[in-house]
Design an enzyme around this catalytic site. Structure first.
Site, PDB file in Angstrom:
ATOM      1  N   GLU A  55     -86.991 -54.742 -80.879  1.00  0.00           N
ATOM      2  CA  GLU A  55     -87.173 -56.228 -81.401  1.00  0.00           C
ATOM      3  C   GLU A  55     -88.055 -56.255 -80.733  1.00  0.00           C
ATOM      4  OE1 GLU A  55     -85.976 -56.913 -84.769  1.00  0.00           O
ATOM      5  OE2 GLU A  55     -87.855 -58.660 -84.269  1.00  0.00           O
ATOM      6  N   CYS A  86     -94.188 -49.115 -80.459  1.00  0.00           N
ATOM      7  CA  CYS A  86     -93.854 -50.136 -81.603  1.00  0.00           C
ATOM      8  C   CYS A  86     -93.760 -51.558 -80.976  1.00  0.00           C
ATOM      9  CB  CYS A  86     -92.864 -49.449 -82.546  1.00  0.00           C
ATOM     10  SG  CYS A  86     -92.344 -49.924 -83.888  1.00  0.00           S
ATOM     11  N   HIS A 177     -92.449 -43.666 -82.846  1.00  0.00           N
ATOM     12  CA  HIS A 177     -92.294 -43.270 -81.308  1.00  0.00           C
ATOM     13  C   HIS A 177     -92.176 -41.917 -81.342  1.00  0.00           C
ATOM     14  CE1 HIS A 177     -89.505 -47.230 -81.974  1.00  0.00           C
ATOM     15  NE2 HIS A 177     -89.973 -47.063 -82.999  1.00  0.00           N
ATOM     16  N   GLU A 179     -90.961 -41.451 -78.545  1.00  0.00           N
ATOM     17  CA  GLU A 179     -89.859 -40.976 -77.891  1.00  0.00           C
ATOM     18  C   GLU A 179     -88.324 -40.396 -78.268  1.00  0.00           C
ATOM     19  OE1 GLU A 179     -91.146 -43.789 -78.112  1.00  0.00           O
ATOM     20  OE2 GLU A 179     -89.459 -45.574 -79.368  1.00  0.00           O
TER      21      GLU A 179
HETATM   22  N1  GLN Z   1     -91.015 -54.389 -86.283  1.00  0.00           N
HETATM   23  C1  GLN Z   1     -90.474 -54.570 -84.971  1.00  0.00           C
HETATM   24  C2  GLN Z   1     -90.715 -55.503 -84.039  1.00  0.00           C
HETATM   25  O1  GLN Z   1     -90.824 -56.498 -84.672  1.00  0.00           O
HETATM   26  C3  GLN Z   1     -90.917 -53.635 -84.356  1.00  0.00           C
HETATM   27  C4  GLN Z   1     -89.681 -52.397 -85.116  1.00  0.00           C
HETATM   28  C5  GLN Z   1     -89.314 -51.044 -83.669  1.00  0.00           C
HETATM   29  O2  GLN Z   1     -90.185 -51.007 -82.566  1.00  0.00           O
HETATM   30  N2  GLN Z   1     -89.283 -50.283 -84.376  1.00  0.00           N
HETATM   31  O3  GLN Z   1     -89.874 -55.767 -83.081  1.00  0.00           O
END
Ligand code: GLN
Length: 197
Positions: A55, A86, A177, A179
């Site tokens: 997040e 991400c 991702h 990982e």
């Molecule tokens: N959309 C998420 C964010 O704003 C990120 C999602 C993720 O890392 N899988 O933090």
């Protein structure tokens, strides 16, 4: 040689990143000494950094509060490698268009959080990536969209005509991702070609 790999561990898929960098290093006959970073003072000892998904608003707040943010900036200024995935990409960007994220400006891109949809819209797709012979199994989970790319940023992969993997100097950042798969080729692009360069 032992690679000192720092995983930013304030929130997110930390253990997955720790496991992936260990396995990626092992595939090159190396050990990775994984350092989970929740406080300042550890980043300067790291050869490479991994910025997990999770997040981005929470990760950003904790990086600022703990004084880790300027250490990550110094790591990149010293031209040391980073893989950001991400939420890590969102934090590493120059603009996340969300007041709750203080972007670190490690990668000259602007992003749109959650542009690929909510959790329910998560998907996996085979992705052509510059430098890889075969498609990469890319897992997208509430993935951010890279909506503009600065000069000097190399787009490594696109999905639906949108950049989803980029390189800016020592930083490789992905909307997806790597990982979460047992395919280490993105780690190779991010680290093993540069560390030995
Ligand atoms: N959309 C998420 C964010 O704003 C990120 C999602 C993720 O890392 N899988 O933090």
């Amino acid at each position: 040689m032992t690679l000192r790999a720092g995983v930013i561990a304030v929130q997110g898929d930390v253990s997955e990143h720790a496991d992936a960098i260990r396995r990626a290093a092992a595939s090159h006959g190396e050990d990775a000494d994984v350092i989970e970073i929740r406080e300042s003072g550890l980043v300067p000892d790291c050869d490479v950094l991994l910025m997990p998904g999770g997040e981005s608003t929470t990760i950003s707040r904790l990086l600022e509060r703990e004084g880790i943010a300027p250490e990550i900036e110094a790591h990149v200024a010293a031209n040391k490698p980073v893989l950001a995935t991400c939420a890590g990409l969102i934090v590493a960007s120059t603009d996340a268009k969300d007041d709750r994220v203080s972007p670190l400006g490690l990668v000259d891109v602007t992003v749109d959080r959650n542009a690929f949809g909510r959790q329910v819209d998560s998907f996996e797709a085979p992705l052509e990536v510059t430098g890889l012979d075969d498609p990469f199994p890319a897992v997208f989970i509430r993935a951010p969209l890279i909506d503009s790319v600065g000069e000097g940023v190399e787009v490594l992969a696109e999905w639906d005509d949108r950049p989803v993997a980029v390189r800016d100097g020592p930083v490789v950042a992905t909307s997806f991702h790597p990982e979460l798969t047992d395919d280490y080729r993105i780690h190779d692009l991010a680290f093993f070609e540069q560390v030995h360069a």
